[in-house]
Scaffold this motif. Structure first.
Motif, PDB file in Angstrom:
ATOM      1  N   VAL A 249      14.658 -42.496  23.804  1.00 47.68           N
ATOM      2  CA  VAL A 249      14.884 -42.312  25.280  1.00 47.68           C
ATOM      3  C   VAL A 249      15.285 -41.024  25.333  1.00 47.68           C
ATOM      4  O   VAL A 249      15.950 -40.175  24.667  1.00 47.68           O
ATOM      5  N   SER A 250      14.458 -39.944  26.164  1.00 49.44           N
ATOM      6  CA  SER A 250      14.682 -38.695  26.278  1.00 49.44           C
ATOM      7  C   SER A 250      15.386 -38.449  27.713  1.00 49.44           C
ATOM      8  O   SER A 250      15.134 -38.908  28.520  1.00 49.44           O
ATOM      9  N   TYR A 251      16.161 -37.625  27.360  1.00 47.08           N
ATOM     10  CA  TYR A 251      17.173 -37.254  28.390  1.00 47.08           C
ATOM     11  C   TYR A 251      17.492 -35.847  28.600  1.00 47.08           C
ATOM     12  O   TYR A 251      17.311 -35.094  27.695  1.00 47.08           O
ATOM     13  N   ILE A 252      17.035 -35.295  29.936  1.00 41.33           N
ATOM     14  CA  ILE A 252      17.027 -34.005  30.244  1.00 41.33           C
ATOM     15  C   ILE A 252      18.092 -33.270  30.892  1.00 41.33           C
ATOM     16  O   ILE A 252      18.610 -34.181  31.738  1.00 41.33           O
ATOM     17  N   ILE A 253      18.714 -32.268  30.347  1.00 40.12           N
ATOM     18  CA  ILE A 253      20.009 -31.695  30.614  1.00 40.12           C
ATOM     19  C   ILE A 253      19.590 -30.888  31.884  1.00 40.12           C
ATOM     20  O   ILE A 253      18.809 -29.895  31.625  1.00 40.12           O
ATOM     21  N   SER A 254      20.068 -31.110  33.137  1.00 39.37           N
ATOM     22  CA  SER A 254      19.740 -30.145  34.205  1.00 39.37           C
ATOM     23  C   SER A 254      21.009 -29.458  34.940  1.00 39.37           C
ATOM     24  O   SER A 254      20.876 -28.546  35.462  1.00 39.37           O
ATOM     25  N   ASN A 255      22.246 -29.984  34.543  1.00 42.73           N
ATOM     26  CA  ASN A 255      23.369 -29.095  34.773  1.00 42.73           C
ATOM     27  C   ASN A 255      24.333 -29.139  33.728  1.00 42.73           C
ATOM     28  O   ASN A 255      24.578 -30.342  32.981  1.00 42.73           O
ATOM     29  N   THR A 256      25.116 -28.270  33.392  1.00 42.81           N
ATOM     30  CA  THR A 256      26.256 -28.483  32.279  1.00 42.81           C
ATOM     31  C   THR A 256      27.266 -27.555  32.661  1.00 42.81           C
ATOM     32  O   THR A 256      27.321 -26.444  33.421  1.00 42.81           O
ATOM     33  N   ILE A 257      28.594 -27.872  32.439  1.00 46.07           N
ATOM     34  CA  ILE A 257      29.951 -27.270  32.685  1.00 46.07           C
ATOM     35  C   ILE A 257      30.581 -27.492  31.344  1.00 46.07           C
ATOM     36  O   ILE A 257      30.626 -28.582  30.774  1.00 46.07           O
ATOM     37  N   CYS A 258      31.115 -26.396  30.645  1.00 43.23           N
ATOM     38  CA  CYS A 258      31.932 -26.629  29.608  1.00 43.23           C
ATOM     39  C   CYS A 258      33.178 -25.722  29.717  1.00 43.23           C
ATOM     40  O   CYS A 258      33.346 -24.586  30.375  1.00 43.23           O
ATOM     41  N   LYS A 259      34.289 -26.566  29.417  1.00 47.69           N
ATOM     42  CA  LYS A 259      35.725 -25.938  29.635  1.00 47.69           C
ATOM     43  C   LYS A 259      36.360 -26.011  28.217  1.00 47.69           C
ATOM     44  O   LYS A 259      36.528 -27.113  27.712  1.00 47.69           O
ATOM     45  N   LYS A 260      37.197 -24.802  28.081  1.00 47.72           N
ATOM     46  CA  LYS A 260      38.034 -24.942  26.670  1.00 47.72           C
ATOM     47  C   LYS A 260      39.558 -24.922  27.027  1.00 47.72           C
ATOM     48  O   LYS A 260      39.876 -24.306  28.016  1.00 47.72           O
ATOM     49  N   ASN A 261      40.176 -25.752  26.038  1.00 46.20           N
ATOM     50  CA  ASN A 261      41.839 -25.840  26.512  1.00 46.20           C
ATOM     51  C   ASN A 261      42.143 -25.507  25.238  1.00 46.20           C
ATOM     52  O   ASN A 261      41.800 -26.318  24.270  1.00 46.20           O
ATOM     53  N   VAL A 262      43.446 -24.747  24.948  1.00 53.84           N
ATOM     54  CA  VAL A 262      43.891 -24.284  23.798  1.00 53.84           C
ATOM     55  C   VAL A 262      45.271 -24.555  23.808  1.00 53.84           C
ATOM     56  O   VAL A 262      46.116 -24.531  24.933  1.00 53.84           O
ATOM     57  N   HIS A 263      45.947 -25.225  22.965  1.00 50.31           N
ATOM     58  CA  HIS A 263      47.423 -25.585  22.616  1.00 50.31           C
ATOM     59  C   HIS A 263      47.966 -25.666  21.367  1.00 50.31           C
ATOM     60  O   HIS A 263      47.067 -25.806  20.460  1.00 50.31           O
ATOM     61  N   VAL A 264      49.152 -25.293  21.213  1.00 44.74           N
ATOM     62  CA  VAL A 264      49.550 -25.048  19.818  1.00 44.74           C
ATOM     63  C   VAL A 264      50.532 -26.485  19.571  1.00 44.74           C
ATOM     64  O   VAL A 264      51.593 -26.820  20.747  1.00 44.74           O
ATOM     65  N   ASP A 265      50.524 -27.119  18.510  1.00 44.73           N
ATOM     66  CA  ASP A 265      51.240 -28.203  18.046  1.00 44.73           C
ATOM     67  C   ASP A 265      51.543 -28.058  16.537  1.00 44.73           C
ATOM     68  O   ASP A 265      50.628 -28.111  15.939  1.00 44.73           O
ATOM     69  N   ASN A 266      52.905 -28.107  16.721  1.00 45.65           N
ATOM     70  CA  ASN A 266      53.330 -27.990  15.377  1.00 45.65           C
ATOM     71  C   ASN A 266      52.763 -26.841  14.530  1.00 45.65           C
ATOM     72  O   ASN A 266      52.312 -26.963  13.163  1.00 45.65           O
TER      73      ASN A 266
END
Length: 374
Positions: A249-266
């Motif tokens: 099955v072929s899926y065509i991306i027509s819209n994309t959003i990328c968000k990055k979250n950064v957090h410090v743990d130990n």
């Protein structure tokens, strides 16, 4: 009255004055592309092989009836910017660079950081060259690409420029201007430049060269480049093929959003890359169990695309961190912008910290359209 007359005469004299250094358009050679290689001829001491491409105006005027629709001139020089001066002894007109479409750099030159620094510095200082000129790296020699005979476009520079615009249809390469590359190297010391691969009778733009500290450290293939572009938000349209039972099955991306979250743990720095895509189905084999209007079928395809994107990206990110140690995902840029206090603590040691980041990828895939037919 006399004063008015004098003013009018002075203005007329100003506006009727011609340029003292004017050169008629037919007295210029319009260079469309410049290639820069290291000289590999041991019998010549000069270090650089510079290649210039410009159109054969007679061929254009005659509707392409001439045998050659472009001229390719090469010269071996001590510095790249000496080439245009050296060619004045072999050409009847001056070279003009304001309409140059592409600067093409050979692979071996990019393995010499001191030399490529000098070339880029010279380009930045040269007032004849537009800062928006496209930069391309050749897997091989720049001269081989510029000497390729193309049928669709009269000159290679225009052909390359047209090819770079095809990123609207796919993210298999990421076009970069001279200004983009210099900004990347000055801010993060890392850049991606589109790769040209010469073939027998053609060449193709495929993936990217990874540049760090002004040195070529590796290549990204077409698929890898499209995944990195997905994280950087540079994807306009791309295709993802996923299996469904015994079909694809072929899926065509027509819209994309990328968000990055950064957090410090130990004391560990965690980075969450959240990708949201919308798209539509392009191709699948119709059967009763692959009905595009069946909600269960659509959910399975969405899940398969999600899993593929996450799995492929995790593999690419592993290579970027451990094999190349090059922050082409712009995570450092994100931290400096949104977590300035954290960035102050880690900026000096970013090269050591980047490979240790815990990077997690999360994809959210939606199928919005299924085509015109059931």
């Amino acid at each position: 009255m006399k004063k008015c007359l004098i003013i009018i005469i002075a203005l007329v004299a100003i506006f009727l004055t011609g340029c003292w250094d004017v050169i008629e358009i037919n007295e210029r050679i319009f260079v469309t592309a410049v290639g820069i290689d290291l000289n590999e001829d041991p019998n010549i001491e000069n270090e650089y092989l510079v290649t210039y491409v410009y159109p054969n105006i007679a061929s254009i005027k005659d509707g392409g009836s001439q045998k050659e629709n472009k001229f390719v001139k090469s010269t071996v020089v001590e510095t790249p910017f000496e080439g245009s001066r050296e060619l004045t002894t072999r050409l009847d007109k001056p070279l003009f660079f304001r309409h140059t479409n592409a600067i093409v750099v050979g692979e071996e030159l990019l393995r010499e950081p001191d030399k490529i620094k000098g070339v880029l510095d010279g380009l930045g200082r040269d007032p004849r060259i537009n800062r928006k000129v496209q930069i391309i790296v050749v897997q091989g020699k720049a001269k081989d690409v510029l000497s390729t005979k193309t049928e669709q476009e009269l000159v290679v520079g225009g052909y390359l420029n047209s090819m770079l615009k095809n990123k609207q249809l796919a993210a298999r390469f990421s076009n970069r201007t001279f200004s983009d590359v210099m900004k990347d190297l000055q801010v993060s010391n890392v850049s991606m430049i589109p790769r040209a691969v010469p073939k027998k009778d053609e060449f193709k733009l495929s993936g990217s060269a990874i540049i760090k500290d002004y040195r070529l450290i590796g290549w990204l293939g077409e698929t890898e480049n499209s995944l990195v572009a997905l994280v950087k938000g540079d994807v306009i349209s791309e295709i993802v093929n996923v299996p469904y039972k015994d079909t694809i099955v072929s899926y065509i991306i027509s819209n994309t959003i990328c968000k990055k979250n950064v957090h410090v743990d130990n004391e560990n720095i965690n980075v969450d890359i959240n990708i949201f895509t919308e798209g539509y189905l392009q191709e699948y084999k119709y059967e009763s169990e692959t009905n595009a209007f069946d909600e269960e079928f659509l959910k399975i395809v969405e899940k398969n695309v999600k899993n593929k994107v996450e799995k492929d990206l995790e593999k690419i990110i592993g290579d970027i961190q451990n094999k190349y140690n090059a922050d082409i995902l712009c995570i450092g840029k994100h931290i400096s912008k949104f977590e300035p206090d954290l960035w102050k603590e880690i900026e000096e040691d970013w090269d050591e910290i980047f490979p240790t980041l815990n990077i997690n990828v999360h994809a959210d895939v939606k199928i919005r359209r299924t085509g015109l037919t059931k």
